[in-house]
Motif scaffolding. Structure first.
Motif, PDB file in Angstrom:
ATOM      1  N   GLU A 110       0.819  -1.209   0.000  1.00  0.00           N
ATOM      2  CA  GLU A 110       0.000   0.000   0.000  1.00  0.00           C
ATOM      3  C   GLU A 110       0.859   1.268   0.000  1.00  0.00           C
ATOM      4  N   GLU A 113       2.319   1.664  -3.489  1.00  0.00           N
ATOM      5  CA  GLU A 113       1.309   2.136  -4.431  1.00  0.00           C
ATOM      6  C   GLU A 113       0.985   3.613  -4.211  1.00  0.00           C
ATOM      7  N   MET A 114       0.977   4.046  -2.947  1.00  0.00           N
ATOM      8  CA  MET A 114       0.727   5.461  -2.674  1.00  0.00           C
ATOM      9  C   MET A 114       1.862   6.330  -3.200  1.00  0.00           C
ATOM     10  N   ASP A 116       3.862   5.564  -5.678  1.00  0.00           N
ATOM     11  CA  ASP A 116       3.768   5.526  -7.137  1.00  0.00           C
ATOM     12  C   ASP A 116       2.699   6.494  -7.650  1.00  0.00           C
ATOM     13  N   GLU A 117       1.571   6.552  -6.934  1.00  0.00           N
ATOM     14  CA  GLU A 117       0.506   7.462  -7.355  1.00  0.00           C
ATOM     15  C   GLU A 117       0.942   8.918  -7.227  1.00  0.00           C
ATOM     16  N   LEU A 118       1.579   9.247  -6.105  1.00  0.00           N
ATOM     17  CA  LEU A 118       2.045  10.617  -5.904  1.00  0.00           C
ATOM     18  C   LEU A 118       3.069  11.010  -6.956  1.00  0.00           C
ATOM     19  N   GLY A 120       3.628   9.646  -9.819  1.00  0.00           N
ATOM     20  CA  GLY A 120       3.046   9.623 -11.153  1.00  0.00           C
ATOM     21  C   GLY A 120       2.308  10.898 -11.513  1.00  0.00           C
ATOM     22  N   ARG A 121       1.814  11.606 -10.511  1.00  0.00           N
ATOM     23  CA  ARG A 121       1.104  12.860 -10.762  1.00  0.00           C
ATOM     24  C   ARG A 121       2.042  13.996 -11.161  1.00  0.00           C
ATOM     25  N   LEU A 194      -0.120  14.102  -1.326  1.00  0.00           N
ATOM     26  CA  LEU A 194      -1.220  13.147  -1.400  1.00  0.00           C
ATOM     27  C   LEU A 194      -1.640  12.838   0.039  1.00  0.00           C
ATOM     28  N   PHE A 199      -6.214   8.501  -0.094  1.00  0.00           N
ATOM     29  CA  PHE A 199      -5.661   7.382  -0.870  1.00  0.00           C
ATOM     30  C   PHE A 199      -6.396   6.086  -0.555  1.00  0.00           C
ATOM     31  N   THR A 201      -6.691   1.809  -2.160  1.00  0.00           N
ATOM     32  CA  THR A 201      -6.257   0.801  -3.107  1.00  0.00           C
ATOM     33  C   THR A 201      -7.189  -0.399  -2.998  1.00  0.00           C
TER      34      THR A 201
END
Length: 224
Positions: A110, A113-114, A116-118, A120-121, A194, A199, A201
């Motif tokens: 988790e 993934e968090m 990666d999301e941050l 990626g933005r 973020l 967040f 998942t």
């Protein structure tokens, strides 16, 4: 080895800053385990067993030593490691570093993934060439050495080393206000944040209830 009490550094006894080497792995891994499990807000949700985590920490520290981007701070009087800063090339892919790394990261799915999301933005990894962007991945200071600017000193040392190796930018993921302030004092600015509560998942808000969020901090590295 006995630690000095209270604030353990002074102008008369500043730490010595050194590249992370294979000989430092065991001590660095133990400090990393202590700091990561006790102080990292996202890790509190994962609640890893220190005895299970430590062998992975050893492997991770040894892996980082081969990359020659990470550093430690040692107490001049006792010789012990007072802090560490673990760095990687942002163009690299941790998940591609082999089965052991994949097992290590899977324990913190988790969090990964968090992050990666941050990232990626705000970061286009496809446009980042190897050797250009330093990723300061983790930083930690042993308790007796906190409150004397050691984290900031290690950040600056990592930037100097990265500049000599040709890196022109640095990024860091800060999971709380203390680390964010340390990076701000070293010239980093927040590119984005973020919040933990926002967040999720697979439909699960894994970090719900944790205050704040993860901040993506960035700064240019002067190459001249």
């Amino acid at each position: 080895m006995k630690r000095p009490a209270g604030n353990a550094t002074s102008p008369d006894h500043p730490p010595v800053y050194l590249p992370l080497e294979t000989a430092d792995v065991e001590e660095a891994a133990r400090l990393y385990t202590d700091v990561f499990i006790a102080d990292e807000p996202t890790t509190h949700r994962h609640a890893p067993d220190p005895e299970i985590f430590l062998p992975y920490a050893r492997w991770y520290a040894e892996h980082l030593a081969t990359k020659e981007l990470s550093h430690i701070a040692r107490d001049r009087r006792t010789g012990e490691i007072a802090g560490f800063i673990f760095c990687l090339d942002l163009a690299g892919d941790l998940a591609a570093e082999g089965a052991t790394m994949a097992e290590f990261l899977a324990q913190f799915r988790e969090t990964v993934e968090m992050l990666d999301e941050l990232e990626g933005r705000y970061i286009d990894r496809d446009k980042i060439a190897a050797g250009t962007v330093l990723h300061i991945f983790q930083i930690g200071v042993a308790r007796p050495y906190r409150g004397c600017g050691l984290a900031q000193a290690m950040i600056r040392r990592a930037l100097i080393s990265a500049r000599r190796r040709g890196f022109s930018r640095a990024v860091a993921d800060c999971t709380g206000p203390t680390s964010r302030r340390a990076f701000e004092r070293c010239g980093f600015v927040q590119a984005g944040i973020l919040p933990y509560d926002s967040f999720s998942t697979n439909g699960v808000a894994f970090f719900s209830g944790i205050d704040g969020g993860i901040s993506l901090m960035v700064r240019e590295i002067e190459t001249a």
